[in-house]
Design a protein around this motif. Sequence first.
Motif, mmCIF file in Angstrom:
data_model
loop_
_atom_site.group_PDB
_atom_site.id
_atom_site.type_symbol
_atom_site.label_atom_id
_atom_site.label_comp_id
_atom_site.label_asym_id
_atom_site.label_seq_id
_atom_site.Cartn_x
_atom_site.Cartn_y
_atom_site.Cartn_z
ATOM 1 N N ASN A 69 0.811 -1.213 0.000
ATOM 2 C CA ASN A 69 0.000 0.000 0.000
ATOM 3 C C ASN A 69 0.850 1.271 0.000
ATOM 4 O O ASN A 69 2.038 1.236 0.296
ATOM 5 C CB ASN A 69 -0.916 -0.006 1.223
ATOM 6 C CG ASN A 69 -2.102 -0.938 1.031
ATOM 7 O OD1 ASN A 69 -2.319 -1.452 -0.077
ATOM 8 N ND2 ASN A 69 -2.849 -1.175 2.082
ATOM 9 N N PRO A 70 0.208 2.420 -0.309
ATOM 10 C CA PRO A 70 0.931 3.699 -0.274
ATOM 11 C C PRO A 70 1.363 4.070 1.146
ATOM 12 O O PRO A 70 0.804 3.578 2.124
ATOM 13 C CB PRO A 70 -0.085 4.712 -0.815
ATOM 14 C CG PRO A 70 -1.397 4.029 -0.875
ATOM 15 C CD PRO A 70 -1.181 2.562 -0.770
ATOM 16 N N VAL A 74 2.289 3.059 8.740
ATOM 17 C CA VAL A 74 2.095 2.757 10.161
ATOM 18 C C VAL A 74 1.789 4.026 10.930
ATOM 19 O O VAL A 74 2.158 5.130 10.516
ATOM 20 C CB VAL A 74 3.342 2.075 10.794
ATOM 21 C CG1 VAL A 74 3.524 0.677 10.266
ATOM 22 C CG2 VAL A 74 4.595 2.909 10.584
ATOM 23 N N CYS A 75 1.113 3.862 12.024
ATOM 24 C CA CYS A 75 0.728 4.999 12.833
ATOM 25 C C CYS A 75 0.447 4.490 14.241
ATOM 26 O O CYS A 75 -0.224 3.473 14.417
ATOM 27 C CB CYS A 75 -0.512 5.616 12.178
ATOM 28 S SG CYS A 75 -1.614 6.437 13.243
ATOM 29 N N ILE A 85 0.085 -2.078 5.559
ATOM 30 C CA ILE A 85 1.227 -2.528 4.756
ATOM 31 C C ILE A 85 0.727 -3.003 3.394
ATOM 32 O O ILE A 85 1.359 -2.730 2.363
ATOM 33 C CB ILE A 85 1.995 -3.674 5.473
ATOM 34 C CG1 ILE A 85 2.332 -3.292 6.923
ATOM 35 C CG2 ILE A 85 3.235 -4.061 4.692
ATOM 36 C CD1 ILE A 85 3.228 -2.115 7.108
ATOM 37 N N GLY A 86 -0.396 -3.690 3.400
ATOM 38 C CA GLY A 86 -0.969 -4.137 2.130
ATOM 39 C C GLY A 86 -0.275 -5.358 1.549
ATOM 40 O O GLY A 86 -0.199 -5.519 0.326
ATOM 41 N N ARG A 221 -4.062 9.531 8.748
ATOM 42 C CA ARG A 221 -2.632 9.349 9.023
ATOM 43 C C ARG A 221 -2.029 8.188 8.229
ATOM 44 O O ARG A 221 -0.824 8.022 8.236
ATOM 45 C CB ARG A 221 -2.407 9.125 10.518
ATOM 46 C CG ARG A 221 -2.547 10.400 11.330
ATOM 47 C CD ARG A 221 -1.730 10.320 12.613
ATOM 48 N NE ARG A 221 -1.586 11.648 13.202
ATOM 49 C CZ ARG A 221 -2.465 12.186 14.046
ATOM 50 N NH1 ARG A 221 -3.527 11.506 14.399
ATOM 51 N NH2 ARG A 221 -2.268 13.392 14.531
ATOM 52 N N LEU A 222 -2.859 7.354 7.609
ATOM 53 C CA LEU A 222 -2.354 6.254 6.801
ATOM 54 C C LEU A 222 -2.632 6.514 5.328
ATOM 55 O O LEU A 222 -3.708 7.013 4.975
ATOM 56 C CB LEU A 222 -3.039 4.937 7.194
ATOM 57 C CG LEU A 222 -2.724 4.366 8.582
ATOM 58 C CD1 LEU A 222 -3.599 3.142 8.851
ATOM 59 C CD2 LEU A 222 -1.243 3.998 8.711
ATOM 60 N N GLY A 223 -1.658 6.146 4.478
ATOM 61 C CA GLY A 223 -1.848 6.289 3.033
ATOM 62 C C GLY A 223 -3.033 5.481 2.533
ATOM 63 O O GLY A 223 -3.712 5.878 1.589
ATOM 64 N N GLY A 224 -3.290 4.355 3.184
ATOM 65 C CA GLY A 224 -4.425 3.517 2.798
ATOM 66 C C GLY A 224 -5.718 3.936 3.471
ATOM 67 O O GLY A 224 -6.709 3.217 3.411
#
Lengths: 328, 288
Positions: A69-70, A74-75, A85-86, A221-224
Amino acid sequence: MTTPTEVHSPPTERQSPLATRLGPLRLRNPLLSASGCFGYGEEMGAFVDPGVYGAIVGKSISRLPRNGNPIPRVCETASGMLNSIGLQNPGMDAFISNYLPRMRHYDTVVVVNIVGDSIDEYVQMAERLDREPGVGAIELNISCPNCAVGGMEFGIDPQATETLVRKVRDCFRGPIFAKLTPNVTDIVPVAKAAEAGGADVLSLINTFVGMSVDWRKRRPRLGGVTGGLSGPAIKPLALRLVWLASRACRIPIVGIGGIMNADDVLEFLVAGASAVQLGTAHFVEPRSVPRILEALEQAVQDEGLDNISDLVGTLKTDKKPITIQGDG
Amino acid sequence: MSSSTPQSPTPTPQSHATRPSRVVFNRRVGPGWYTLRLEEATIAQVSRAGQFVQVKTADRSSFDPLLRRPFSVYDVDRERGTYDLLYTAVGRGTRWLADIPDSPGTMVEVEGPFGNTFTAPTDRDSIYLVGGGVGVAPLYLFARELLASRSALPRITLCMGARTREQLQGIDEFRRLSLRCEVATDDGSEGFHGRVTQLFATLAERDREPLRVYGCGPQGMNESLRAIAVERSYPTEICVESLMACGFGVCFGCVLPIRKKPGGDFYNRRTCYEGPVFDARLLHPGIE
């Protein structure tokens, strides 16, 4: 006739107070690494010998390589973390040629975790792994909250779960773990479906889907956008699901969710798990497993038990609640 | 040019400290800035510039905050077995650190060092260190390594940037070393009025010698330095930062799109394990 399982299992000392049976597997102890939190053992080797684990579960492998994933992926959250993570992984071909050969030399049971976009993909991968020496078991990831197709799609549907497990059962001779998602209204029908399909072990649970927001930036906060919550924050939720599933199913359960120390392990065993997996704990304390094993041996001795498995499912819930009369 | 590609260290059990580190001091060096000196012989012995440690920023049995915090190694004293970290108290973890007494004795759980290192320049190179914020930490250790390892004094120029004069932390330490120090501030309160990368670009243009550039700073600075380095073909290594969970290559949380060779495809590579130091040509444009 010896089953492939017995061939793949390293010998365990019968007298060891931590020796654990997990369905057809005999494990040195009840501590496993959780998928995605131990890689394929290589990096963790700097801290700990994989041989101290009851079994190690590798990071999810898909048929083809995945980029994941983009970023950000992590957060941190209160007593926990979200990940998106994807399922970044090198794919089945590279796994078999580059990683599995090293894993075969680990003095422990190697569980290969697989994830697919379709039932066919799971079946193809299971067929392939059936022919590979050194695969002690497979774990079906039907519970990843971070992929668009496959993964959790199966694990939220009892019928799809049963069909998938049965088709994999037909082509894989070793033990099958089904790793379930907590992101369902009721986990019991899914757990029963995996059992009916022929799973040997239930891995409970994968992460809880959640999100975190940076309100100043008006952004996730997460790219996904969403991710899977893990760590001590989810332990009470995981314990309940293990307890529920253990009362409804006959096959053994591996408890997963926020386990950081020996007390956490013992809580899961009492609630009904036969073994546990440690995930996020590795990120915080990469040597947690040898440390916890020492504490578990001590606890077994202090409790005067022959074997740690004597604790499995010993939760007492028969105490009558005190009801108070009144207009409350 | 394979010699300029930083190498990942091969992790060995011996390279990771198993004992906690003991606080020597935890000194406030500026508004919100701290230098933490820790004593642990293994980390002090094996740490090299660019590498980082993972510090547990919670009480011993607490898991909140849950994740360790990564800090570049700022300085080492191999004889005394101590190492320094430079940090700003900006979040939960670093505020926990800032609350440690500035006196010897407190034990802190530290794992590491992790990651790769800057690669050495040749004797002919004119060396530029371009840093901003806490990114100056690995550059300081690198400057000390260069000055200690060379028979002839290397030509080193430090370009340090900050928003204001007060934020130019660590500059005094650099000034005590034998190198040229140039500073840039956003508000013009000291040195060049503007970005540190503009300052660097101007100085580099005038330099007649072959350049070798090492950078570490906030993402915006790193990106600006990457763009200059690629455009002008300066051999440049940049120490990048990313949010991390584990710090040792297991979680794949800290990846960035990074090439394996110049001109190649981008892969999601781990900053903690394949990095944190990368050849500028391998980095993806536009990540700020």
